[in-house]
Design a protein around this motif. Structure first.
Motif, mmCIF file in Angstrom:
data_model
loop_
_atom_site.group_PDB
_atom_site.id
_atom_site.type_symbol
_atom_site.label_atom_id
_atom_site.label_comp_id
_atom_site.label_asym_id
_atom_site.label_seq_id
_atom_site.Cartn_x
_atom_site.Cartn_y
_atom_site.Cartn_z
ATOM 1 N N ALA A 101 0.859 -1.174 0.000
ATOM 2 C CA ALA A 101 0.000 0.000 0.000
ATOM 3 C C ALA A 101 0.899 1.228 0.000
ATOM 4 O O ALA A 101 1.985 1.218 0.576
ATOM 5 N N ILE A 102 0.457 2.278 -0.663
ATOM 6 C CA ILE A 102 1.207 3.533 -0.655
ATOM 7 C C ILE A 102 0.764 4.324 0.568
ATOM 8 O O ILE A 102 -0.413 4.662 0.710
ATOM 9 N N HIS A 103 1.704 4.612 1.439
ATOM 10 C CA HIS A 103 1.399 5.341 2.670
ATOM 11 C C HIS A 103 1.650 6.841 2.511
ATOM 12 O O HIS A 103 0.999 7.655 3.153
ATOM 13 N N ASN A 104 2.603 7.199 1.650
ATOM 14 C CA ASN A 104 2.924 8.604 1.452
ATOM 15 C C ASN A 104 3.552 8.772 0.069
ATOM 16 O O ASN A 104 4.254 7.887 -0.408
ATOM 17 N N VAL A 105 3.295 9.918 -0.562
ATOM 18 C CA VAL A 105 3.855 10.228 -1.880
ATOM 19 C C VAL A 105 4.526 11.592 -1.819
ATOM 20 O O VAL A 105 3.923 12.564 -1.353
ATOM 21 N N ALA A 106 5.761 11.646 -2.273
ATOM 22 C CA ALA A 106 6.456 12.922 -2.447
ATOM 23 C C ALA A 106 6.933 12.961 -3.891
ATOM 24 O O ALA A 106 7.214 11.923 -4.493
ATOM 25 N N LYS A 107 7.002 14.154 -4.448
ATOM 26 C CA LYS A 107 7.471 14.253 -5.827
ATOM 27 C C LYS A 107 8.461 15.396 -5.958
ATOM 28 O O LYS A 107 8.357 16.413 -5.276
ATOM 29 N N LEU A 108 9.433 15.160 -6.818
ATOM 30 C CA LEU A 108 10.398 16.182 -7.183
ATOM 31 C C LEU A 108 9.853 16.800 -8.464
ATOM 32 O O LEU A 108 9.814 16.148 -9.513
ATOM 33 N N GLU A 109 9.366 18.036 -8.349
ATOM 34 C CA GLU A 109 8.684 18.691 -9.457
ATOM 35 C C GLU A 109 9.054 20.179 -9.455
ATOM 36 O O GLU A 109 8.315 21.013 -8.930
ATOM 37 N N PRO A 110 10.213 20.524 -10.045
ATOM 38 C CA PRO A 110 10.649 21.917 -10.003
ATOM 39 C C PRO A 110 9.754 22.862 -10.805
ATOM 40 O O PRO A 110 9.691 24.037 -10.504
ATOM 41 N N THR A 111 9.083 22.357 -11.819
ATOM 42 C CA THR A 111 8.121 23.160 -12.579
ATOM 43 C C THR A 111 6.849 22.339 -12.664
ATOM 44 O O THR A 111 6.418 21.776 -11.677
ATOM 45 N N ASP A 112 6.272 22.231 -13.823
ATOM 46 C CA ASP A 112 5.088 21.392 -13.987
ATOM 47 C C ASP A 112 5.448 20.016 -14.530
ATOM 48 O O ASP A 112 4.586 19.280 -14.983
ATOM 49 N N VAL A 113 6.730 19.658 -14.460
ATOM 50 C CA VAL A 113 7.209 18.351 -14.927
ATOM 51 C C VAL A 113 7.772 17.581 -13.737
ATOM 52 O O VAL A 113 8.707 18.040 -13.077
ATOM 53 N N LEU A 116 10.788 12.832 -10.390
ATOM 54 C CA LEU A 116 10.907 11.621 -9.576
ATOM 55 C C LEU A 116 9.792 11.570 -8.545
ATOM 56 O O LEU A 116 9.445 12.585 -7.947
ATOM 57 N N TYR A 117 9.237 10.381 -8.350
ATOM 58 C CA TYR A 117 8.317 10.124 -7.243
ATOM 59 C C TYR A 117 9.071 9.342 -6.172
ATOM 60 O O TYR A 117 9.819 8.417 -6.490
ATOM 61 N N THR A 118 8.850 9.690 -4.917
ATOM 62 C CA THR A 118 9.377 8.931 -3.790
ATOM 63 C C THR A 118 8.180 8.474 -2.975
ATOM 64 O O THR A 118 7.407 9.294 -2.471
ATOM 65 N N LEU A 119 8.010 7.148 -2.871
ATOM 66 C CA LEU A 119 6.849 6.581 -2.199
ATOM 67 C C LEU A 119 7.259 5.877 -0.926
ATOM 68 O O LEU A 119 8.295 5.214 -0.870
ATOM 69 N N GLN A 120 6.448 6.019 0.099
ATOM 70 C CA GLN A 120 6.593 5.219 1.322
ATOM 71 C C GLN A 120 5.601 4.081 1.191
ATOM 72 O O GLN A 120 4.395 4.306 1.043
ATOM 73 N N LEU A 121 6.115 2.864 1.211
ATOM 74 C CA LEU A 121 5.286 1.669 1.026
ATOM 75 C C LEU A 121 5.138 0.923 2.331
ATOM 76 O O LEU A 121 6.058 0.875 3.145
ATOM 77 N N ARG A 122 3.998 0.304 2.491
ATOM 78 C CA ARG A 122 3.736 -0.524 3.660
ATOM 79 C C ARG A 122 3.157 -1.844 3.155
ATOM 80 O O ARG A 122 2.292 -1.856 2.276
ATOM 81 N N GLY A 123 3.646 -2.964 3.706
ATOM 82 C CA GLY A 123 3.160 -4.284 3.302
ATOM 83 C C GLY A 123 1.659 -4.366 3.419
ATOM 84 O O GLY A 123 1.047 -3.777 4.291
ATOM 85 N N ASN A 124 1.049 -5.108 2.488
ATOM 86 C CA ASN A 124 -0.409 -5.132 2.425
ATOM 87 C C ASN A 124 -0.905 -6.559 2.455
ATOM 88 O O ASN A 124 -0.466 -7.426 1.842
#
Length: 124
Positions: A101-113, A116-124
């Motif tokens: 399961a995705i617990h948290n989502v962060a994204k590197l998005e300096p403009t509208d592009v 990279l996505y950085t996801l915190q995952l938890r076993g489901n």
């Protein structure tokens, strides 16, 4: 001026080289099925490249980050080269037969592009 679309492609290339295939699974609930009384589900899978890491012990606080949580660096592009839909906490991630399961989502998005996505995952 920085070409962020090019940066996104470069990130994708690095994750393909260092990581593996990851499936982002989106489940959308529809109307109730009259036979079962349960909502119908539409499942859509998106294949992308990613690299999964365990959290270092110092970051595990038992609340925000729990023992067993994983961190996933995820490409902003699907394996087809098309943009990956933005992951959300309602989505699942499938890696080598394991489901998270995705617990948290962060994204590197300096403009509208997104680069990279950085996801915190938890076993489901």
């Amino acid at each position: 001026m920085t070409d962020y679309a090019k940066k996104a492609r470069e990130t994708d290339g690095k994750l393909r080289k260092k990581g593996g295939t990851v499936t982002l699974r989106r489940i959308v609930l529809g109307d109730d099925d009259p036979d079962t009384g349960k909502p119908e589900q539409t499942i859509t899978d998106f294949a992308a490249a990613g690299v999964k890491f365990g959290y270092v012990a110092e970051r595990i606080d038992g609340k925000l980050i729990q023992s067993g949580d994983q961190e996933l660096l995820l490409s902003p592009l699907q394996l087809t080269g098309q943009p990956l839909p933005e992951p959300s906490t309602g989505d699942l991630v499938l890696i080598n037969g394991a489901r998270f399961a995705i617990h948290n989502v962060a994204k590197l998005e300096p403009t509208d592009v997104v680069i990279l996505y950085t996801l915190q995952l938890r076993g489901n």
